[in-house]
Design a protein around this motif. Structure first.
Motif, short mmCIF file in Angstrom:
data_model
loop_
_atom_site.label_atom_id
_atom_site.label_comp_id
_atom_site.label_asym_id
_atom_site.label_seq_id
_atom_site.Cartn_x
_atom_site.Cartn_y
_atom_site.Cartn_z
N LEU A 79 0.84 -1.19 0.00
CA LEU A 79 0.00 0.00 0.00
C LEU A 79 0.88 1.24 0.00
O LEU A 79 1.74 1.40 0.86
CB LEU A 79 -0.90 0.00 1.23
CG LEU A 79 -1.77 1.24 1.43
CD1 LEU A 79 -2.84 1.34 0.35
CD2 LEU A 79 -2.41 1.24 2.82
N ASP A 80 0.67 2.13 -0.99
CA ASP A 80 1.35 3.41 -1.00
C ASP A 80 0.59 4.34 -0.06
O ASP A 80 -0.58 4.67 -0.30
CB ASP A 80 1.37 3.99 -2.43
CG ASP A 80 2.27 5.21 -2.54
OD1 ASP A 80 2.16 6.11 -1.68
OD2 ASP A 80 3.06 5.29 -3.49
N LEU A 81 1.22 4.76 1.03
CA LEU A 81 0.54 5.54 2.04
C LEU A 81 0.25 6.97 1.59
O LEU A 81 -0.56 7.66 2.21
CB LEU A 81 1.38 5.56 3.33
CG LEU A 81 1.57 4.19 4.00
CD1 LEU A 81 2.58 4.29 5.14
CD2 LEU A 81 0.24 3.65 4.51
N ARG A 82 0.90 7.43 0.53
CA ARG A 82 0.64 8.77 0.03
C ARG A 82 -0.56 8.80 -0.91
O ARG A 82 -1.41 9.69 -0.82
CB ARG A 82 1.89 9.30 -0.69
CG ARG A 82 3.13 9.41 0.20
CD ARG A 82 4.38 9.52 -0.63
NE ARG A 82 4.58 8.32 -1.47
CZ ARG A 82 5.61 8.15 -2.29
NH1 ARG A 82 6.53 9.09 -2.38
NH2 ARG A 82 5.72 7.05 -3.01
N THR A 83 -0.64 7.83 -1.80
CA THR A 83 -1.71 7.82 -2.80
C THR A 83 -2.83 6.84 -2.44
O THR A 83 -3.89 6.88 -3.06
CB THR A 83 -1.14 7.44 -4.17
OG1 THR A 83 -0.66 6.08 -4.12
CG2 THR A 83 0.00 8.36 -4.55
N ARG A 84 -2.56 5.94 -1.48
CA ARG A 84 -3.48 4.86 -1.10
C ARG A 84 -3.67 3.84 -2.22
O ARG A 84 -4.63 3.06 -2.21
CB ARG A 84 -4.83 5.41 -0.64
CG ARG A 84 -4.73 6.29 0.59
CD ARG A 84 -4.34 5.49 1.80
NE ARG A 84 -3.89 6.33 2.91
CZ ARG A 84 -3.80 5.94 4.17
NH1 ARG A 84 -4.12 4.70 4.48
NH2 ARG A 84 -3.37 6.74 5.11
#
Length: 433
Positions: A274-279
């Motif tokens: 999971l990319d925590l910036r873009t979700r």
């Protein structure tokens, strides 16, 4: 000095934390054959009101509990020097001390104090270092851990980890139906422990971000597994996307921007990132086997995980650029819950071999050699000190969960028994600023 630096896999003292008001106790069960004698004289204090902490006593305890040094009892000291001209080396040689630490504390500005400490080689009659550190009167324990780190590194060549922390989960029963789970965080020596989370439902898989500012963990407080991120400075926490089925085993990327995890939202447990910036959610594995327990390589280019795709649980590595997967472990019928040292060379794991016991093992990824580090039957959840010298893990003692630790060469072992309750799921912090 040079003799000491040959002990590359020396122990860093480990800390423990308390259950409610109770404290984990470091109990050294095996140390190096000849721990090095070191004396830490009481630090003088030039102020009026008494200090809240005995800095020298904390430094002495840190070094002594490591299993690598033998700290001298101050009651046996002939003098308490705080300056070089007060050091009579013949006295310390007569008491069979190899090294001596002295120090003095002076009021500084406002609520701060200035601590000057010095380290001496008694046999050579030589000063090895002099350092100063400023600290608030409420932060003397931090200063003591820092001093311990400096002394430890000077004498061993290994960066000290006394200033690190760990988290772990305890559970205790109030009655036959009710259990209480707590996620604890504390200094290495069990002081300043606090409860991060308390719940009637299980708490699993705590994981530190690489900058030490956040924790990710799995909580069943909603009766189903959900991944949370907790910001330690503010106490604020956020729920990560929750899907039907399994949401588990969070693992931070080295840059802190991504979280690997295990999801079964599509039916089978698979590894996702999971990319925590873009979700944005990226599925990494697609296999009929169970893929679980992801962890990152220190350079962020590979993702390791446990899978039974070869017929038994083993550890695999995925190159993130090509998505190519290779098997890493071959020896034994079970290898799982892997963790890497920060240099990426050594892989620790829960291993089951011909003895059929679940033990902690370490594999040299350069040579392929695998060594068994523990001799108990049910060891789990290894976590490595940030300097790569010690592996902490959960084990059983008389049917109850405790924490223990072992050096990467297997020469030093110690337990952290707790008066009541079970303790599991340990995670060692990175180096903290």
């Amino acid at each position: 000095m040079q003799m000491l630096k040959r002990f590359i896999c020396a122990l860093i003292v480990f800390f423990s934390s308390g259950l409610m008001a109770q404290q984990l106790v470091v109990e050294v069960t095996q140390g190096v054959d000849s721990p090095v004698p070191v004396a830490v004289a009481p630090f003088s204090w030039a102020g009026e009101s008494a200090l809240a902490e005995d800095v020298a006593a904390i430094v002495s305890q840190n070094l002594g509990r490591s299993g690598f040094f033998r700290s001298m009892n101050r009651q046996n000291m002939l003098s308490f020097p705080d300056r070089e001209e007060q050091v009579f080396f013949r006295d310390w040689r007569m008491m069979n001390q190899d090294y001596l630490v002295i120090g003095r504390i002076q009021p500084h500005s406002g609520d701060e104090v200035k601590i000057t400490f010095e380290l001496y080689d008694v046999l050579k009659e030589q000063r090895l270092l002099t350092r100063e550190v400023s600290a608030g009167r409420n932060n003397l324990r931090d200063a003591a851990h820092f001093i311990s780190d400096v002394v430890f590194e000077e004498l061993t060549g290994i960066k000290g980890a006394f200033s690190t922390r760990i988290v772990y989960v305890t559970s205790d029963s109030r009655d036959a139906q009710n259990r209480r789970y707590r996620l604890h965080m504390a200094d290495w020596d069990g002081e300043r422990s606090r409860t991060v989370l308390e719940s009637n439902e299980p708490i699993l898989s705590p994981a530190w971000s690489f900058d030490g500012s956040k924790l990710a963990y799995v909580s069943f407080e909603t009766t189903r597994p959900v991944i949370y991120i907790q910001h330690l400075a503010t106490g604020q926490r956020e729920q990560i996307q929750s899907f039907p089925g399994l949401n588990g085993a969070p693992a931070w990327s080295p840059d802190g921007n991504k979280l690997a995890m295990v999801l079964s939202k599509d039916g089978n447990p698979e590894i996702y990132v999971l990319d925590l910036r873009t979700r944005a959610l990226d599925r990494m594995t697609q296999n009929s086997a169970i893929d679980t327990e992801p962890f990152w390589s220190p350079d962020g280019r590979s993702l390791f995980f446990t899978s039974d795709r070869g017929g038994s649980p083993q550890i695999y590595r995925m190159d993130l650029a090509s998505r190519a997967v290779e098997r890493v472990t071959y020896e034994g019928s079970y290898n799982a819950r892997g963790r890497l040292t920060q240099d990426g060379r050594f892989l620790t794991m829960v291993h089951r071999g011909s003895s059929r016991r679940f033990q902690i093992a370490v594999q040299d990824l350069k040579s392929g050699r695998l060594d068994i580090l523990t001799n108990s039957d049910y060891d789990e959840s290894p976590s490595i000190a940030p300097n790569g010298s010690i592996v902490m893990y959960a084990t059983q003692d008389n049917g109850r969960g405790i924490l223990a630790a072992v050096s990467l060469d297997g020469r030093i072992r110690f337990n952290m028994p707790i008066p009541q309750g079970d303790v599991r799921e340990p995670a060692w912090s990175p180096f903290l600023k």
